[in-house]
Design a protein around this motif. Sequence first.
Motif, PDB file in Angstrom:
ATOM      1  N   GLU A  79       0.860   4.089  -2.828  1.00  0.00           N
ATOM      2  CA  GLU A  79       0.775   5.505  -2.452  1.00  0.00           C
ATOM      3  C   GLU A  79       1.840   6.317  -3.183  1.00  0.00           C
ATOM      4  O   GLU A  79       1.577   7.414  -3.688  1.00  0.00           O
ATOM      5  CB  GLU A  79       0.947   5.631  -0.932  1.00  0.00           C
ATOM      6  CG  GLU A  79       0.788   7.012  -0.379  1.00  0.00           C
ATOM      7  CD  GLU A  79       0.991   6.983   1.129  1.00  0.00           C
ATOM      8  OE1 GLU A  79       2.021   7.510   1.602  1.00  0.00           O
ATOM      9  OE2 GLU A  79       0.125   6.437   1.829  1.00  0.00           O
ATOM     10  N   GLU A  80       3.053   5.782  -3.256  1.00  0.00           N
ATOM     11  CA  GLU A  80       4.138   6.459  -3.967  1.00  0.00           C
ATOM     12  C   GLU A  80       3.822   6.568  -5.459  1.00  0.00           C
ATOM     13  O   GLU A  80       4.088   7.589  -6.081  1.00  0.00           O
ATOM     14  CB  GLU A  80       5.461   5.717  -3.753  1.00  0.00           C
ATOM     15  CG  GLU A  80       6.664   6.404  -4.349  1.00  0.00           C
ATOM     16  CD  GLU A  80       7.050   7.718  -3.673  1.00  0.00           C
ATOM     17  OE1 GLU A  80       7.724   8.529  -4.331  1.00  0.00           O
ATOM     18  OE2 GLU A  80       6.682   7.941  -2.491  1.00  0.00           O
ATOM     19  N   LYS A 118       0.824  -1.210   0.000  1.00  0.00           N
ATOM     20  CA  LYS A 118       0.000   0.000   0.000  1.00  0.00           C
ATOM     21  C   LYS A 118       0.857   1.257   0.000  1.00  0.00           C
ATOM     22  O   LYS A 118       0.505   2.259  -0.627  1.00  0.00           O
ATOM     23  CB  LYS A 118      -0.972  -0.019   1.174  1.00  0.00           C
ATOM     24  CG  LYS A 118      -2.109  -0.999   0.940  1.00  0.00           C
ATOM     25  CD  LYS A 118      -3.168  -0.926   1.999  1.00  0.00           C
ATOM     26  CE  LYS A 118      -4.356  -1.810   1.624  1.00  0.00           C
ATOM     27  NZ  LYS A 118      -5.389  -1.802   2.652  1.00  0.00           N
ATOM     28  N   ARG A 119       2.000   1.204   0.671  1.00  0.00           N
ATOM     29  CA  ARG A 119       2.904   2.364   0.646  1.00  0.00           C
ATOM     30  C   ARG A 119       3.512   2.546  -0.742  1.00  0.00           C
ATOM     31  O   ARG A 119       3.681   3.670  -1.222  1.00  0.00           O
ATOM     32  CB  ARG A 119       3.998   2.206   1.715  1.00  0.00           C
ATOM     33  CG  ARG A 119       4.991   3.355   1.770  1.00  0.00           C
ATOM     34  CD  ARG A 119       4.308   4.691   2.093  1.00  0.00           C
ATOM     35  NE  ARG A 119       5.253   5.771   2.084  1.00  0.00           N
ATOM     36  CZ  ARG A 119       5.585   6.480   0.994  1.00  0.00           C
ATOM     37  NH1 ARG A 119       5.039   6.214  -0.183  1.00  0.00           N
ATOM     38  NH2 ARG A 119       6.458   7.457   1.075  1.00  0.00           N
ATOM     39  N   PHE A 170      10.505   3.923  -4.300  1.00  0.00           N
ATOM     40  CA  PHE A 170      10.038   3.158  -3.144  1.00  0.00           C
ATOM     41  C   PHE A 170      11.046   2.082  -2.755  1.00  0.00           C
ATOM     42  O   PHE A 170      11.411   1.954  -1.588  1.00  0.00           O
ATOM     43  CB  PHE A 170       8.671   2.529  -3.440  1.00  0.00           C
ATOM     44  CG  PHE A 170       8.230   1.612  -2.342  1.00  0.00           C
ATOM     45  CD1 PHE A 170       7.615   2.122  -1.211  1.00  0.00           C
ATOM     46  CD2 PHE A 170       8.476   0.252  -2.399  1.00  0.00           C
ATOM     47  CE1 PHE A 170       7.236   1.292  -0.175  1.00  0.00           C
ATOM     48  CE2 PHE A 170       8.100  -0.589  -1.368  1.00  0.00           C
ATOM     49  CZ  PHE A 170       7.479  -0.065  -0.254  1.00  0.00           C
TER      50      PHE A 170
END
Length: 158
Positions: free
Chosen positions: A58-59, A54-55, A88
């Motif tokens: 998001e990036e 999810k991160r 990321f």
Amino acid sequence: MTIAAGFVARDGVVLCTDSQYTAGIKRYGKKIVPLQLNGGAVAFALAGHEAFAKRAIEECCKVLDEKEGLQSSVEGIKDAVELALRRFYKRFVHSRPTDARDSVRFELLVAVASVEERPVIFSACETVLIPVPKYECLGVGYFVGEHVIETGYSTGMS
């Protein structure tokens, strides 16, 4: 068992996932993240480490927002997503000791569409998006998906 699958069909593409997360306890949630763009759209299907996936997504959304000129073509969206994944992985994955990287492993399928082009699906191999010609299954349960798909899928489906 985690699974994400993507299919190329006659009239477009399909992404699907299971909804179960297991991190000590079982819980359920969405594993597909759609994003409408200026002249295009992208959707991410995740399997693996939820927080890291999810991160990373998001990036990707952040870079796509920054690179508005890339939002209207499949190639532009692909380039922006690959740039985001490079950022990321450099910051959050490759900075970890080598033996600690498997614990944060995740996989992504990325569906991309633009107003002028046919939708496509890519499979993320860390920071590189690989085109999916027919279908792709990812995650711990990929073998179950492969078995089911091989018995009933054809690219002519709509």
